[in-house]
Design a protein around this motif. Structure first.
Motif, PDB file in Angstrom:
ATOM      1  N   UNK A 182       0.795  -1.226   0.000  1.00 50.83           N
ATOM      2  CA  UNK A 182       0.000   0.000   0.000  1.00 50.83           C
ATOM      3  C   UNK A 182       0.824   1.271   0.000  1.00 50.83           C
ATOM      4  N   UNK A 183       1.648   1.460   1.023  1.00 57.56           N
ATOM      5  CA  UNK A 183       2.437   2.685   1.102  1.00 57.56           C
ATOM      6  C   UNK A 183       3.517   2.735   0.025  1.00 57.56           C
ATOM      7  N   UNK A 184       4.011   1.574  -0.395  1.00 57.85           N
ATOM      8  CA  UNK A 184       4.953   1.548  -1.525  1.00 57.85           C
ATOM      9  C   UNK A 184       4.270   2.142  -2.764  1.00 57.85           C
ATOM     10  N   UNK A 185       3.042   1.691  -3.053  1.00 56.44           N
ATOM     11  CA  UNK A 185       2.314   2.219  -4.208  1.00 56.44           C
ATOM     12  C   UNK A 185       2.028   3.712  -4.062  1.00 56.44           C
ATOM     13  N   UNK A 186       1.662   4.133  -2.871  1.00 59.09           N
ATOM     14  CA  UNK A 186       1.396   5.555  -2.637  1.00 59.09           C
ATOM     15  C   UNK A 186       2.631   6.375  -2.994  1.00 59.09           C
ATOM     16  N   UNK A 187       3.802   5.931  -2.541  1.00 64.40           N
ATOM     17  CA  UNK A 187       5.058   6.651  -2.849  1.00 64.40           C
ATOM     18  C   UNK A 187       5.327   6.674  -4.346  1.00 64.40           C
ATOM     19  N   UNK A 188       5.064   5.555  -5.025  1.00 65.15           N
ATOM     20  CA  UNK A 188       5.359   5.453  -6.456  1.00 65.15           C
ATOM     21  C   UNK A 188       4.396   6.260  -7.320  1.00 65.15           C
ATOM     22  N   UNK A 189       3.163   6.420  -6.873  1.00 72.58           N
ATOM     23  CA  UNK A 189       2.124   7.035  -7.699  1.00 72.58           C
ATOM     24  C   UNK A 189       1.994   8.545  -7.519  1.00 72.58           C
ATOM     25  N   UNK A 190       2.714   9.121  -6.568  1.00 77.53           N
ATOM     26  CA  UNK A 190       2.589  10.555  -6.295  1.00 77.53           C
ATOM     27  C   UNK A 190       3.957  11.226  -6.368  1.00 77.53           C
ATOM     28  N   UNK A 191       3.940  12.553  -6.408  1.00 77.32           N
ATOM     29  CA  UNK A 191       5.189  13.307  -6.503  1.00 77.32           C
ATOM     30  C   UNK A 191       5.856  13.522  -5.152  1.00 77.32           C
ATOM     31  N   UNK A 192       5.053  13.675  -4.103  1.00 75.38           N
ATOM     32  CA  UNK A 192       5.624  13.821  -2.767  1.00 75.38           C
ATOM     33  C   UNK A 192       4.916  12.886  -1.805  1.00 75.38           C
ATOM     34  N   UNK A 193       5.637  12.465  -0.780  1.00 78.79           N
ATOM     35  CA  UNK A 193       5.129  11.559   0.239  1.00 78.79           C
ATOM     36  C   UNK A 193       5.807  11.926   1.546  1.00 78.79           C
ATOM     37  N   UNK A 194       5.004  12.189   2.571  1.00 81.65           N
ATOM     38  CA  UNK A 194       5.537  12.465   3.908  1.00 81.65           C
ATOM     39  C   UNK A 194       4.683  11.718   4.912  1.00 81.65           C
ATOM     40  N   UNK A 195       5.327  11.190   5.952  1.00 74.31           N
ATOM     41  CA  UNK A 195       4.587  10.434   6.960  1.00 74.31           C
ATOM     42  C   UNK A 195       5.129  10.753   8.337  1.00 74.31           C
ATOM     43  N   UNK A 196       4.202  10.849   9.264  1.00 71.78           N
ATOM     44  CA  UNK A 196       4.525  10.960  10.684  1.00 71.78           C
ATOM     45  C   UNK A 196       3.677   9.914  11.384  1.00 71.78           C
ATOM     46  N   UNK A 197       4.322   9.043  12.149  1.00 76.29           N
ATOM     47  CA  UNK A 197       3.586   7.964  12.779  1.00 76.29           C
ATOM     48  C   UNK A 197       4.126   7.701  14.170  1.00 76.29           C
ATOM     49  N   UNK A 198       3.213   7.397  15.066  1.00 78.98           N
ATOM     50  CA  UNK A 198       3.577   7.070  16.433  1.00 78.98           C
ATOM     51  C   UNK A 198       2.385   6.469  17.142  1.00 78.98           C
ATOM     52  N   UNK A 199       2.504   6.255  18.441  1.00 82.36           N
ATOM     53  CA  UNK A 199       1.423   5.609  19.188  1.00 82.36           C
ATOM     54  C   UNK A 199       0.097   6.376  19.133  1.00 82.36           C
ATOM     55  N   UNK A 200       0.146   7.680  18.857  1.00 83.56           N
ATOM     56  CA  UNK A 200      -1.078   8.484  18.809  1.00 83.56           C
ATOM     57  C   UNK A 200      -1.748   8.461  17.447  1.00 83.56           C
ATOM     58  N   UNK A 201      -1.096   7.852  16.440  1.00 87.91           N
ATOM     59  CA  UNK A 201      -1.699   7.768  15.119  1.00 87.91           C
ATOM     60  C   UNK A 201      -0.703   8.051  14.022  1.00 87.91           C
ATOM     61  N   UNK A 202      -1.238   8.162  12.819  1.00 91.29           N
ATOM     62  CA  UNK A 202      -0.411   8.368  11.633  1.00 91.29           C
ATOM     63  C   UNK A 202      -1.014   9.467  10.776  1.00 91.29           C
ATOM     64  N   UNK A 203      -0.153  10.306  10.232  1.00 90.71           N
ATOM     65  CA  UNK A 203      -0.548  11.315   9.252  1.00 90.71           C
ATOM     66  C   UNK A 203       0.307  11.086   8.010  1.00 90.71           C
ATOM     67  N   UNK A 204      -0.354  10.975   6.869  1.00 89.99           N
ATOM     68  CA  UNK A 204       0.349  10.806   5.598  1.00 89.99           C
ATOM     69  C   UNK A 204      -0.092  11.925   4.676  1.00 89.99           C
ATOM     70  N   UNK A 205       0.886  12.597   4.087  1.00 89.47           N
ATOM     71  CA  UNK A 205       0.597  13.681   3.149  1.00 89.47           C
ATOM     72  C   UNK A 205       1.228  13.359   1.804  1.00 89.47           C
ATOM     73  N   UNK A 206       0.426  13.481   0.752  1.00 89.44           N
ATOM     74  CA  UNK A 206       0.900  13.244  -0.605  1.00 89.44           C
ATOM     75  C   UNK A 206       0.505  14.416  -1.479  1.00 89.44           C
ATOM     76  N   UNK A 207       1.201  14.554  -2.596  1.00 86.47           N
ATOM     77  CA  UNK A 207       0.781  15.557  -3.581  1.00 86.47           C
ATOM     78  C   UNK A 207       1.173  15.107  -4.974  1.00 86.47           C
ATOM     79  N   UNK A 208       0.452  15.631  -5.942  1.00 86.25           N
ATOM     80  CA  UNK A 208       0.762  15.424  -7.353  1.00 86.25           C
ATOM     81  C   UNK A 208       0.698  16.775  -8.046  1.00 86.25           C
ATOM     82  N   UNK A 209       1.714  17.036  -8.865  1.00 84.87           N
ATOM     83  CA  UNK A 209       1.778  18.294  -9.598  1.00 84.87           C
ATOM     84  C   UNK A 209       0.720  18.341 -10.683  1.00 84.87           C
TER      85      UNK A 209
END
Length: 138
Positions: free
Chosen positions: A108-135
């Motif tokens: 899943x996350x491998x595909x997300x990284x491959x299909x978008x221009x940017x990928x950022x993730x912050x993850x910990x015991x309180x949860x996960x935030x993933x930000x992607x963008x496409x130009x």
């Protein structure tokens, strides 16, 4: 891949969607993302790839992130950006390499990284935030 803080102050001024979701909202939200990202200028394969990536983030939040999440979609000068936040236990170490063809998970996350221009993730015991963008091209 970028790890660490995902700054909230850089969200563009044109928020297209801001919605909390659960399993019942995945398909309708995916359709809304496709429509709004398309209207913002993503087209063709770039739009399709972005929607597939967002769908992976939505389903990951439902399956692994506590069953619910929050999606924010916005338009910046030259890109459409999406952030999905959940309240699950967090993800472990992410692999940089492509999963083996016979691996049952990890795609899943491998595909997300491959299909978008940017990928950022912050993850910990309180949860996960993933930000992607496409130009937006053209």
């Amino acid at each position: 891949m970028i790890r660490g803080r995902l700054p909230s102050e850089d969200i563009g001024t044109e928020v297209l969607i801001s919605e909390t979701f659960d399993r019942s909202r995945v398909a309708p939200l995916r359709h809304a993302v496709a429509a709004r990202a398309g209207a913002a200028g993503l087209t063709g394969d770039r739009l399709d790839d972005f929607v597939v990536a967002v769908n992976e983030l939505l389903t990951n939040a439902v399956r692994h992130g506590g069953g619910t999440g929050h999606l924010t979609l916005w338009c910046e000068a030259c890109a459409v950006t999406c952030e999905v936040v959940d309240s699950g236990a967090g993800v472990g170490q992410l692999r940089e390499e492509k999963p083996a063809p016979d691996e049952p998970g990890g795609w899943g996350l491998y595909l997300v990284r491959e299909l978008t221009d940017t990928f950022a993730i912050k993850s910990g015991p309180e949860g996960t935030a993933v930000r992607i963008s496409s130009r937006v091209t053209g």
